[in-house]
Scaffold this active site. Structure first.
Site, mmCIF file in Angstrom:
data_model
loop_
_atom_site.group_PDB
_atom_site.id
_atom_site.type_symbol
_atom_site.label_atom_id
_atom_site.label_comp_id
_atom_site.label_asym_id
_atom_site.label_seq_id
_atom_site.Cartn_x
_atom_site.Cartn_y
_atom_site.Cartn_z
ATOM 1 N N GLU A 363 16.946 0.609 -2.127
ATOM 2 C CA GLU A 363 18.335 0.851 -2.556
ATOM 3 C C GLU A 363 19.181 1.310 -1.364
ATOM 4 O O GLU A 363 20.025 2.181 -1.469
ATOM 5 C CB GLU A 363 18.407 1.829 -3.736
ATOM 6 C CG GLU A 363 17.846 1.190 -5.005
ATOM 7 C CD GLU A 363 18.432 1.731 -6.295
ATOM 8 O OE1 GLU A 363 19.588 2.170 -6.291
ATOM 9 O OE2 GLU A 363 17.716 1.677 -7.306
ATOM 10 N N GLY A 364 18.933 0.691 -0.233
ATOM 11 C CA GLY A 364 19.639 1.009 1.005
ATOM 12 C C GLY A 364 18.826 1.978 1.836
ATOM 13 O O GLY A 364 18.541 3.088 1.400
#
Lengths: 385, 260
Positions: A363-364
């Site tokens: 998620e990044g």
């Protein structure tokens, strides 16, 4: 610490803890060893009404928000990070529908996700589009009322197991990120297949697979939001689900702290339990302080998300960044406290350390989170002038 | 199909301590739970309701805090809880308890099935289920491992020590269940919300028209002389083989020891 929870929030936390202790704990080592997808456990969460915490009641959910979702994710992850992410990733797939779906789309997809009957997944990442999500190569070519999808999504959590997929594809490459569109896809559609299941370092029971599209024909009614809005759908979704990863990280860290503390009381060296040594005590003091600070930041961010504020990018990046770094640090220290035993698979802390690592990546990556935070700061400064 | 489940709140420990002076259980400082076998009875009632429709009413005799036990049954999926509570019930033995529960069941009126756990983990008597059936004058089947209902007939598989038997009888009936009959579900979130809001009725001795001579300590013929852990049985030897072989072996053993 008192986080001023409502009765319902306390109930959610207690119930998620009870199920995790009674149903997840006995099988976590085996799930990790064999990499088996925890379907049975997902059904348990569904029966307990935990799968639709953040989904409105009219779509079969509990009607809570990001905070309720984070409380459950934290409790499940305290026992197993792999089961925790499987639980959380369904929300990652459902959030875009919740935020951008039409009433019909919500009615069609959300009730089954809320009941736990079906899982959802989110498909953004590709082999050449990770941190640089603008590099998506999967295309969706318009053909009358349909779009024809071609390309491959990589490392998709719940891939193959989920029934409902939110997938970002390029409908107009010439427009760059403004040429991306989000589609709702269903498992079993012609031209939609799955690649191999990845063999991972941690969160091993979660399913991570490729989504392969070969001339997959999708009706335009499956578009989420509008054509060209795909990148916004993706970014707004990630902004609101990052606290979930923060909660997962806090859970993993708390689980490791609990294990290390319990062990330190029973391990006798030099005639005393190792918990009586100041060197060990100071480690615990730091670990507990870090976990509590991360938890406070995650809850505060989740509450901010629940106010419905538009710009949450910077805050959600901060909570994911801090909590995941804490998880890595605390699980590493827990292994250190259990030392030789901690390195062995007979004890759960080595798994927690392996599970923690991914929270700094997905998620990044935390490097991207820092970019987001810095950009937010610079924007704020510019706005003041 | 109306099902009544009789449950008991018990201390959360299999190592109950006995007060040597009063010969009663020490309850202070011990968390209370629903008797585990009763959870199987609740689960079975909910499953039967899911299959045949109807209503599940859970009742318990106990102090005000036993409301919690009724609420956890509602959280699992029971429809209603009734607390039978009165100072006059204090000190009841299994006979007085059976009488009291049966009076409450008579007040409820119509029912098809009364379910019980096979026994409570504190007293371990296994007498209340059969006792209630006698007071209600309905058929009883104990130690059920499987229950099938077809119209007004009930077919129950009873688990015995070495074998099982299948008993068929008519409804209304009373059945006590064993642990192996099912796995009790965990309460759901919505169930817990319903339980939180649920109003638990409280029935006193007067409300259930109980005869004062038959309730509480006064109505209890049992006199506890002493409670103790029996010594383990001596060494036993299992004889193996078919019946003929075992008979011969047994005969020889008895002869060896000059018993015959």
């Amino acid at each position: 610490m008192d986080y001023l929870f409502t009765e319902e929030q306390k109930m959610i936390k207690d119930l998620a803890r009870k199920i995790s202790e009674e149903k997840v704990k006995p099988v976590r080592a085996e799930l990790d060893e064999t990499g088996t997808f925890p379907w049975e456990l997902m059904k348990e969460f569904g029966k307990a009404d935990l799968c639709g915490l953040y989904i409105p009641e009219k779509f079969g959910g509990f009607g809570g928000g990001c905070l309720e979702f984070c409380l459950a994710t934290e409790e499940v992850s305290r026992i197993c990070g792999g089961v925790g992410v499987t639980f959380a990733a369904s929300a990652l797939g459902a959030f875009p529908i919740l935020m951008f779906g039409t009433e019909e789309q919500k009615m069609k997809y959300l009730p089954d996700i809320a009941s736990g009957k079906k899982l959802a997944a989110f498909g953004l990442t590709e082999a050449n589009a990770g941190s640089d999500a603008g590099g998506i190569q999967t295309t969706a070519k318009k053909d009358g009322d349909y779009f024809i999808l071609n390309g491959t999504k990589q490392w998709i959590t719940n891939g193959g197991e989920a029934e409902t997929y939110t997938v970002i594809a390029m409908t107009d490459k010439s427009k760059g990120t403004r040429g991306a569109t989000a589609f709702i896809l269903e498992k079993g559609m012609k031209g939609f297949d799955f690649g191999k299941k990845e063999n991972k370092m941690g969160i091993r029971c979660s399913a991570t697979r490729e989504l392969v599209f070969q001339d997959c024909k999708v009706h335009k009614s499956q578009i989420l939001g509008k054509e060209g809005m795909g990148f916004i759908v993706a970014m707004k979704t990630l902004d609101r689900t990052r606290p979930g990863i923060g909660a997962q990280a806090v859970g993993i860290a708390q689980g490791a702290l609990d294990e290390a503390l319990a062990y330190s009381k029973t391990r006798i060296q030099f005639g005393k339990p190792i918990s009586s040594f100041q060197g060990v005590q100071h480690m615990f003091a730091d670990m507990a302080t870090q976990v509590e600070a991360a938890r406070a930041l995650v809850y505060a961010t989740a509450r901010t998300v629940d106010t419905g504020t538009a710009d949450i990018s910077r805050d959600s990046a901060m909570c994911k960044l801090f909590a995941s770094d804490v998880a890595m640090k605390v699980t590493t220290d827990a292994v250190q406290i259990l030392a030789g035993y901690g390195y062995m698979k007979e004890y759960p802390v080595e798994k927690m350390m392996r599970d923690a690592k991914i929270t700094q990546i997905y998620e990044g990556t935390n490097q991207i989170q820092r970019n987001v935070i810095a950009l937010g700061l610079i924007k704020e400064l510019a706005a003041k002038k | 199909m109306n099902i009544i489940v009789c449950i008991k709140q018990v201390p959360d420990t299999t190592n109950v301590k006995i007060d040597p002076k009063t010969n009663t259980l020490i309850r202070e400082g011990v968390k209370s739970i629903v008797n585990p076998f009763d959870e199987n009875a609740i689960e079975e009632a909910i499953r039967l309701k899911e299959a045949h429709g109807g209503k599940v009413t859970v009742i318990t005799m106990g102090p005000a805090q036993a409301t919690e036990a009724l609420k956890s049954a509602i959280a699992m999926g029971a429809d209603e809880g009734i607390l039978i509570s009165d100072r006059a019930f204090a000190g009841a033995d299994t006979w007085a308890t059976s009488y009291t529960l049966s009076q409450a069941i008579k007040k409820i009126g119509t029912f098809d099935l009364v379910l019980f756990g096979k026994q409570a983990i504190d007293g371990d008597t296994a007498q209340v289920g059969p006792g209630v059936a006698e007071f209600l004058d309905i058929p009883q089947v104990t130690f059920a491992i499987k229950i099938d209902i077809d119209g007004n007939k009930i077919k129950v598989k009873r688990q015995l020590e070495e074998s099982a038997e299948i008993v068929e009888t008519t409804l209304p009936a009373a059945v006590t269940v064993i642990k192996q009959i099912n796995e009790p579900r965990l309460p759901s979130l919505k169930g817990q919300m319903r339980a939180k809001k649920a109003e638990i009725q409280m029935w006193t001795a007067e409300a259930i028209l109980a005869d004062a001579e038959n309730i509480g300590l006064k109505g209890s013929p049992t006199q506890v002389v002493r409670i103790f852990t029996p010594p383990p049985r001596g060494n036993s030897e299992m004889l193996e083989g078919d019946i003929d072989e075992i008979s011969v072996k047994l005969f020889n053993k008895l002869k060896e020891q000059k018993i015959i």
